[in-house]
Structure formats: structure tokens, C-alpha cells
Motif scaffolding. Structure first.
Motif, PDB file in Angstrom:
ATOM      1  N   ALA A 160       0.851  -1.185   0.000  1.00  0.00           N
ATOM      2  CA  ALA A 160       0.000   0.000   0.000  1.00  0.00           C
ATOM      3  C   ALA A 160       0.888   1.236   0.000  1.00  0.00           C
ATOM      4  CB  ALA A 160      -0.911   0.012   1.217  1.00  0.00           C
ATOM      5  N   ALA A 161       0.495   2.227  -0.805  1.00  0.00           N
ATOM      6  CA  ALA A 161       1.226   3.493  -0.866  1.00  0.00           C
ATOM      7  C   ALA A 161       0.233   4.597  -1.210  1.00  0.00           C
ATOM      8  CB  ALA A 161       2.339   3.424  -1.901  1.00  0.00           C
ATOM      9  N   ASP A 162       0.310   5.674  -0.460  1.00  0.00           N
ATOM     10  CA  ASP A 162      -0.565   6.824  -0.684  1.00  0.00           C
ATOM     11  C   ASP A 162      -2.040   6.431  -0.705  1.00  0.00           C
ATOM     12  OD1 ASP A 162       1.681   8.492  -0.914  1.00  0.00           O
ATOM     13  OD2 ASP A 162       1.890   8.007  -3.054  1.00  0.00           O
ATOM     14  N   GLY A 163      -2.429   5.500   0.159  1.00  0.00           N
ATOM     15  CA  GLY A 163      -3.824   5.101   0.256  1.00  0.00           C
ATOM     16  C   GLY A 163      -4.297   4.217  -0.878  1.00  0.00           C
ATOM     17  N   ARG A 164      -3.394   3.728  -1.709  1.00  0.00           N
ATOM     18  CA  ARG A 164      -3.774   2.868  -2.836  1.00  0.00           C
ATOM     19  C   ARG A 164      -3.110   1.500  -2.680  1.00  0.00           C
ATOM     20  NH1 ARG A 164      -3.558   6.364  -8.258  1.00  0.00           N
ATOM     21  NH2 ARG A 164      -5.768   5.973  -8.388  1.00  0.00           N
ATOM     22  N   LEU A 165      -3.837   0.480  -3.084  1.00  0.00           N
ATOM     23  CA  LEU A 165      -3.279  -0.866  -3.067  1.00  0.00           C
ATOM     24  C   LEU A 165      -2.360  -1.057  -4.257  1.00  0.00           C
ATOM     25  CD1 LEU A 165      -6.277  -3.120  -2.006  1.00  0.00           C
ATOM     26  CD2 LEU A 165      -4.338  -2.392  -0.641  1.00  0.00           C
ATOM     27  N   GLY A 166      -1.266  -1.746  -3.997  1.00  0.00           N
ATOM     28  CA  GLY A 166      -0.301  -2.012  -5.053  1.00  0.00           C
ATOM     29  C   GLY A 166      -0.171  -3.484  -5.332  1.00  0.00           C
ATOM     30  N   ALA A 167       1.037  -3.901  -5.576  1.00  0.00           N
ATOM     31  CA  ALA A 167       1.332  -5.282  -5.966  1.00  0.00           C
ATOM     32  C   ALA A 167       1.077  -6.255  -4.811  1.00  0.00           C
ATOM     33  CB  ALA A 167       2.792  -5.388  -6.403  1.00  0.00           C
ATOM     34  N   THR A 168       0.802  -7.486  -5.188  1.00  0.00           N
ATOM     35  CA  THR A 168       0.653  -8.564  -4.210  1.00  0.00           C
ATOM     36  C   THR A 168       2.043  -8.993  -3.758  1.00  0.00           C
ATOM     37  OG1 THR A 168      -1.378  -9.321  -5.270  1.00  0.00           O
ATOM     38  CG2 THR A 168      -0.238 -10.903  -3.848  1.00  0.00           C
ATOM     39  N   VAL A 169       2.199  -9.135  -2.435  1.00  0.00           N
ATOM     40  CA  VAL A 169       3.479  -9.550  -1.858  1.00  0.00           C
ATOM     41  C   VAL A 169       3.580 -11.073  -1.938  1.00  0.00           C
ATOM     42  CG1 VAL A 169       4.862  -9.578   0.256  1.00  0.00           C
ATOM     43  CG2 VAL A 169       3.481  -7.570  -0.294  1.00  0.00           C
ATOM     44  N   ASP A 170       4.741 -11.570  -2.311  1.00  0.00           N
ATOM     45  CA  ASP A 170       4.987 -13.004  -2.377  1.00  0.00           C
ATOM     46  C   ASP A 170       4.925 -13.578  -0.964  1.00  0.00           C
ATOM     47  OD1 ASP A 170       5.838 -15.598  -2.808  1.00  0.00           O
ATOM     48  OD2 ASP A 170       7.852 -15.036  -3.477  1.00  0.00           O
ATOM     49  N   ARG A 171       3.934 -14.423  -0.707  1.00  0.00           N
ATOM     50  CA  ARG A 171       3.754 -14.990   0.639  1.00  0.00           C
ATOM     51  C   ARG A 171       4.934 -15.837   1.080  1.00  0.00           C
ATOM     52  NH1 ARG A 171      -2.470 -16.462  -0.192  1.00  0.00           N
ATOM     53  NH2 ARG A 171      -1.574 -17.413  -2.017  1.00  0.00           N
ATOM     54  N   ASP A 172       5.693 -16.371   0.143  1.00  0.00           N
ATOM     55  CA  ASP A 172       6.843 -17.196   0.512  1.00  0.00           C
ATOM     56  C   ASP A 172       7.913 -16.379   1.237  1.00  0.00           C
ATOM     57  OD1 ASP A 172       5.664 -19.437  -0.555  1.00  0.00           O
ATOM     58  OD2 ASP A 172       6.695 -19.259  -2.495  1.00  0.00           O
ATOM     59  N   ARG A 173       7.859 -15.058   1.113  1.00  0.00           N
ATOM     60  CA  ARG A 173       8.812 -14.181   1.810  1.00  0.00           C
ATOM     61  C   ARG A 173       8.314 -13.780   3.192  1.00  0.00           C
ATOM     62  NH1 ARG A 173       8.676  -9.657  -2.213  1.00  0.00           N
ATOM     63  NH2 ARG A 173       8.777  -8.520  -0.257  1.00  0.00           N
ATOM     64  N   LEU A 174       7.114 -14.218   3.560  1.00  0.00           N
ATOM     65  CA  LEU A 174       6.497 -13.794   4.816  1.00  0.00           C
ATOM     66  C   LEU A 174       6.351 -14.966   5.781  1.00  0.00           C
ATOM     67  CD1 LEU A 174       3.574 -11.683   3.307  1.00  0.00           C
ATOM     68  CD2 LEU A 174       5.809 -10.854   4.085  1.00  0.00           C
ATOM     69  N   ALA A 175       6.274 -14.642   7.054  1.00  0.00           N
ATOM     70  CA  ALA A 175       6.002 -15.634   8.092  1.00  0.00           C
ATOM     71  C   ALA A 175       5.195 -14.957   9.191  1.00  0.00           C
ATOM     72  CB  ALA A 175       7.301 -16.180   8.667  1.00  0.00           C
ATOM     73  N   ALA A 176       4.315 -15.717   9.825  1.00  0.00           N
ATOM     74  CA  ALA A 176       3.520 -15.212  10.951  1.00  0.00           C
ATOM     75  C   ALA A 176       4.126 -15.753  12.242  1.00  0.00           C
ATOM     76  CB  ALA A 176       2.071 -15.657  10.814  1.00  0.00           C
ATOM     77  N   LEU A 177       4.394 -14.859  13.174  1.00  0.00           N
ATOM     78  CA  LEU A 177       4.976 -15.257  14.456  1.00  0.00           C
ATOM     79  C   LEU A 177       4.050 -16.232  15.166  1.00  0.00           C
ATOM     80  CD1 LEU A 177       7.248 -14.801  16.556  1.00  0.00           C
ATOM     81  CD2 LEU A 177       5.824 -12.990  17.511  1.00  0.00           C
ATOM     82  N   ALA A 178       4.618 -17.324  15.644  1.00  0.00           N
ATOM     83  CA  ALA A 178       3.880 -18.291  16.448  1.00  0.00           C
ATOM     84  C   ALA A 178       4.600 -18.375  17.796  1.00  0.00           C
ATOM     85  CB  ALA A 178       3.798 -19.637  15.735  1.00  0.00           C
ATOM     86  N   SER A 179       4.968 -19.564  18.200  1.00  0.00           N
ATOM     87  CA  SER A 179       5.640 -19.745  19.474  1.00  0.00           C
ATOM     88  C   SER A 179       6.408 -21.045  19.395  1.00  0.00           C
ATOM     89  CB  SER A 179       4.597 -19.804  20.582  1.00  0.00           C
ATOM     90  OG  SER A 179       5.110 -19.451  21.822  1.00  0.00           O
TER      91      SER A 179
END
Length: 192
Positions: free
Chosen positions: A112-131
Motif C-alpha cells: 500500500a502506498a498513498d492510500g492505494r493498493l499495489g502489488a501482491t506480496v509473495d507470501r513465501d517471503r512472509l512468516a507469521a509469528l507463532a511460538s
């Protein structure tokens, strides 16, 4: 399933110590999963993993002086399996790195930039914190005080100062943020 690291000076194994971090999480840690409070389920998992629980009233310097790894377990991930927690402790001690349980991101994430949606982020680069978040003894000794209860902020801070290993946690370790999430977790971990 005791989690032991070797104390070379004493010539004997030593166990990790840990906290169930319930501060700044509202009342959700006291809701029930399979008839137990989330904090109780998290504490049980730590005990089953061979972690010696420490009360938050124990001064940090006392914990640091033990020279043991410290495990931080979020009660919002109450069903994290004990064997996964134990494997994270063994990895942190063996490789002398911070080890963090994470889950894959399954949602679509957009820039997101300037209130507009942009490109889809590659989920393989992301992780959700667990425990859990496991701090090897070297990191524990370097901290001047007990780690902050915001585990995401802690992990970000630790990543800026040294190696942090992200380890994929099993589905049972998923984080809950609502009563609906709790119902899903109960269905996922139903012992029947």
C-alpha cells in the motif's frame, strides 16, 4: 522429553528455563481451550517439553546468571506441541542462535502506498509469528532486562543484532486472536 543442554563446566546436563508471556494480551489468554485456560495449556506444554517455568517476579539478573537458554511461550499459541518446543530449544542451544516458531502466511497481502493498493506480496517471503521464541544462553546474558512482552518487537530487535532462525511450527501452534480462532483451534486439536 526433557530439554537439556550440556553444562561443560559442571559436566552435567542443564535444562532451559522459560516464561509464559501473558502481559499485554487482554483477557484472551484466560479463555478456555479444551476446558483449560490458554495460559494453563501453554504452561503444561512448557512443562512437558522439560522447561523449568520461572515466575515473572524473579529478577532478570537471577535468570541470566543461570547461564541457561530462556524460552518465551505466547499463550495465544496455547496448543504448541511440547516436542516442537523441545526441538526449538535443542536447535537454539546447539547452534547458539535465537530460534523462533513461525507459521506460513496464507492470506493475500498487498503493498500500500498513498492510500492505494499495489502489488501482491509473495507470501513465501512472509512468516507469521507463532511460538516459542528461544534465546540461547549467550543472548540471555547480553540482555539487560527481561525481554519485552511484545514478542514480534523482540524478534525484530534481535534480528538487527544477530542471527535468528525461523522454524515452521506445526498447525496446532497457530495463534488465536478471537473466540472464532479458538473454535478453529479446538477443532484442529480435538483429542478424540
Amino acid at each position: 522429553m526433557d530439554v537439556e543442554t550440556w553444562d561443560d563446566e559442571a559436566g552435567e546436563p542443564m535444562r532451559a528455563v522459560g516464561y509464559v508471556v501473558d502481559e499485554d494480551r487482554g483477557s484472551l489468554p484466560y479463555r478456555l481451550v479444551h476446558g483449560e485456560a490458554l495460559v494453563a495449556a501453554a504452561a503444561w506444554a512448557m512443562g512437558e517439553a522439560g522447561i523449568d517455568l520461572v515466575d515473572v517476579t524473579v529478577p532478570w539478573h537471577v535468570v541470566a546468571d543461570l547461564g541457561r537458554p530462556v524460552v518465551l511461550h505466547d499463550p495465544l499459541c496455547p496448543m504448541t506441541p511440547p516436542d516442537f518446543i523441545a526441538s526449538c530449544v535443542r536447535a537454539a542451544a546447539a547452534r547458539d542462535v535465537v530460534v523462533v516458531g513461525v507459521r506460513p502466511v496464507t492470506d493475500t497481502v498487498k503493498e500500500a502506498a498513498d492510500g492505494r493498493l499495489g502489488a501482491t506480496v509473495d507470501r513465501d517471503r512472509l512468516a507469521a509469528l507463532a511460538s516459542p521464541v528461544v534465546l540461547p544462553a549467550r543472548v540471555v546474558a547480553a540482555l539487560g532486562s527481561r525481554p519485552e512482552p511484545d514478542l514480534l518487537a523482540l524478534v525484530e530487535r534481535l534480528r538487527s543484532s544477530g542471527p535468528v532462525e525461523l522454524v515452521e511450527a506445526p498447525p496446532a501452534a497457530r495463534r488465536v486472536a478471537s473466540d472464532e480462532d479458538l473454535r478453529v483451534l479446538e477443532a484442529l486439536t480435538d483429542p478424540r
